[in-house]
Write an enzyme that holds these catalytic residues in place. Structure first.
Site, short mmCIF file in Angstrom:
data_model
loop_
_atom_site.label_atom_id
_atom_site.label_comp_id
_atom_site.label_asym_id
_atom_site.label_seq_id
_atom_site.Cartn_x
_atom_site.Cartn_y
_atom_site.Cartn_z
N LYS A 114 45.56 38.36 39.73
CA LYS A 114 46.02 39.44 39.87
C LYS A 114 47.19 38.74 39.71
CE LYS A 114 43.34 42.96 41.92
NZ LYS A 114 43.50 44.13 42.53
N LYS A 198 35.18 41.28 34.83
CA LYS A 198 34.34 42.37 35.98
C LYS A 198 35.37 43.80 35.39
CE LYS A 198 37.77 43.30 39.64
NZ LYS A 198 37.62 44.05 41.14
N LYS A 201 39.76 48.79 36.87
CA LYS A 201 40.40 49.97 36.62
C LYS A 201 41.84 49.94 35.88
CE LYS A 201 40.05 51.54 41.52
NZ LYS A 201 40.83 50.76 42.33
#
Ligand code: AQP
Length: 333
Positions: A114, A198, A201
């Site tokens: 991230k 993956k 969102k």
């Protein structure tokens, strides 16, 4: 055996099929077992580890509650609440951040993914995210934590933190060391556009995921456009090796049908992907559209959604305030 269940979902918008199959579907099954005590948290403190628009955040908190209820969680039976409503989460997270070691956090792959290349610009909250997650779980003496496969490493860290706290303060078994509950059949749903990433969102392309608020046409289009490979459908599990997109679509089909890879593969062996995709669309539509319709209906009644959170905060607070009182006593405050 009765279980104490705790899990959370971030109110960061675009809840998708990965969140459903990796976590929420499991929440519903656990909620339906009368032997379990379940707590499902909208982890809004976690959400702000990445910058959020306050108006959007408020909307996404309600949408997460609506998704829980529309998926089948009963708010009277299970506790549904938002993390920021119970101050003990932040208090305990601070205490645990003095127990957890930098070396442990440095190994967390989610932070690396991230934060990307520019780690210096990531928030401190993003780095210490797993410590707050440990506080969430340990405050409620959770015995089992249903999560997607991507959260497995954070849960192992939570177990280490609990054991270190108990050892450091000489309070054997005070913090309960929880077990992860990860779906056995297919626990990581991948992007429809890239089988190596993956489903997420925050991915820019909406075609990469099935949102739980998508309508029938959107679902059909996304599955039609989902990436596959030039080969026919596999005849056995071995033929799936090195074919991440095929594996993902068959995994989604298998998971939604509560079936096994062997059964799904046998059914479509040697067929074209287009035939399989038609049936996959039907299955996704039949499972997701009722949820999607219910979410939209629930979102028309903000006061109902807010009342679920208010009630949940009150019930969660009762448990958490007792535990934090004991924790402070142990620490010497
Ligand atoms: N692709 C996935 N497959 C299986 N499970 C998944 N989960 C998330 N993505 C997948 C599981 O859903 C639960 C809630 O996730 P979250 O919202 O708290 O956090 P996340 O993992 O950060 O979700 P996203 O969608 O990947 O968000 P972004 O794009 O912001 O990174 C968790 O149990 C998680 O394992």
């Amino acid at each position: 055996m009765s279980k104490k269940i705790f899990s959370g979902v971030q109110p960061t918008g675009n809840l998708h099929l990965g969140n459903y199959l990796g976590a929420i579907k499991n929440f519903v099954e656990l909620n339906n077992d009368d032997a379990n005590e379940c707590i499902f948290c909208v982890v809004d403190l976690h959400a702000i580890t990445i910058k959020q628009d306050p108006k959007e955040l408020k909307k996404n908190i309600r949408e997460t509650v609506a998704t829980f209820v529309a998926s089948g969680i009963d708010p009277k039976k299970s506790i549904i609440f938002n993390q920021s409503g119970v101050a003990a989460h932040s208090e305990f997270a601070w205490i645990l951040s003095c127990v957890a070691r930098m070396g442990w956090l440095n190994r967390m792959t989610q932070f690396k993914e991230k934060a990307g290349k520019d780690k210096e610009k990531a928030s401190i909250g993003l780095y210490s995210y797993p410590v707050l997650m440990a506080a969430d779980i340990l405050l409620y003496d959770a015995t089992h934590v249903p999560v997607g496969d991507d959260q497995k490493q954070h849960l192992e860290l939570c177990r280490d933190i609990a054991q270190k706290f108990n050892n450091d303060f000489g309070v054997e078994n005070f913090l309960k060391v929880p077990e992860p509950l990860i779906q056995k059949v297919f626990s990581r749903i991948m992007s429809l556009k890239d089988g190596s990433k993956k489903m997420s969102k925050s991915e820019l392309s909406d075609l990469s995921r099935i949102n739980l608020t998508d309508d029938e046409d959107q679902i059909i289009t996304k599955i039609k456009k989902a990436k596959t490979d030039p080969l026919l459908m596999p005849k056995d599990i071995k033929e799936l090796e090195g074919r991440p997109e095929a594996q993902n679509l068959i995994g989604i089909y298998t998971s939604l049908n509560n079936s096994t890879f062997e059964t799904s593969i046998k059914k479509y062996a040697g067929k074209n992907f287009s035939d399989f995709k038609n049936e996959l669309s039907e299955v996704v539509v039949s499972k997701i559209i009722p949820i999607s319709k219910e979410i939209k209906k629930l979102l028309e009644d903000n006061s109902f959604l807010d009342s679920i959170l208010l009630d949940g905060v009150e019930r969660a607070n009762k448990i958490a305030s007792k535990k934090i009182k004991n924790i402070k006593e142990i620490v010497g405050f």
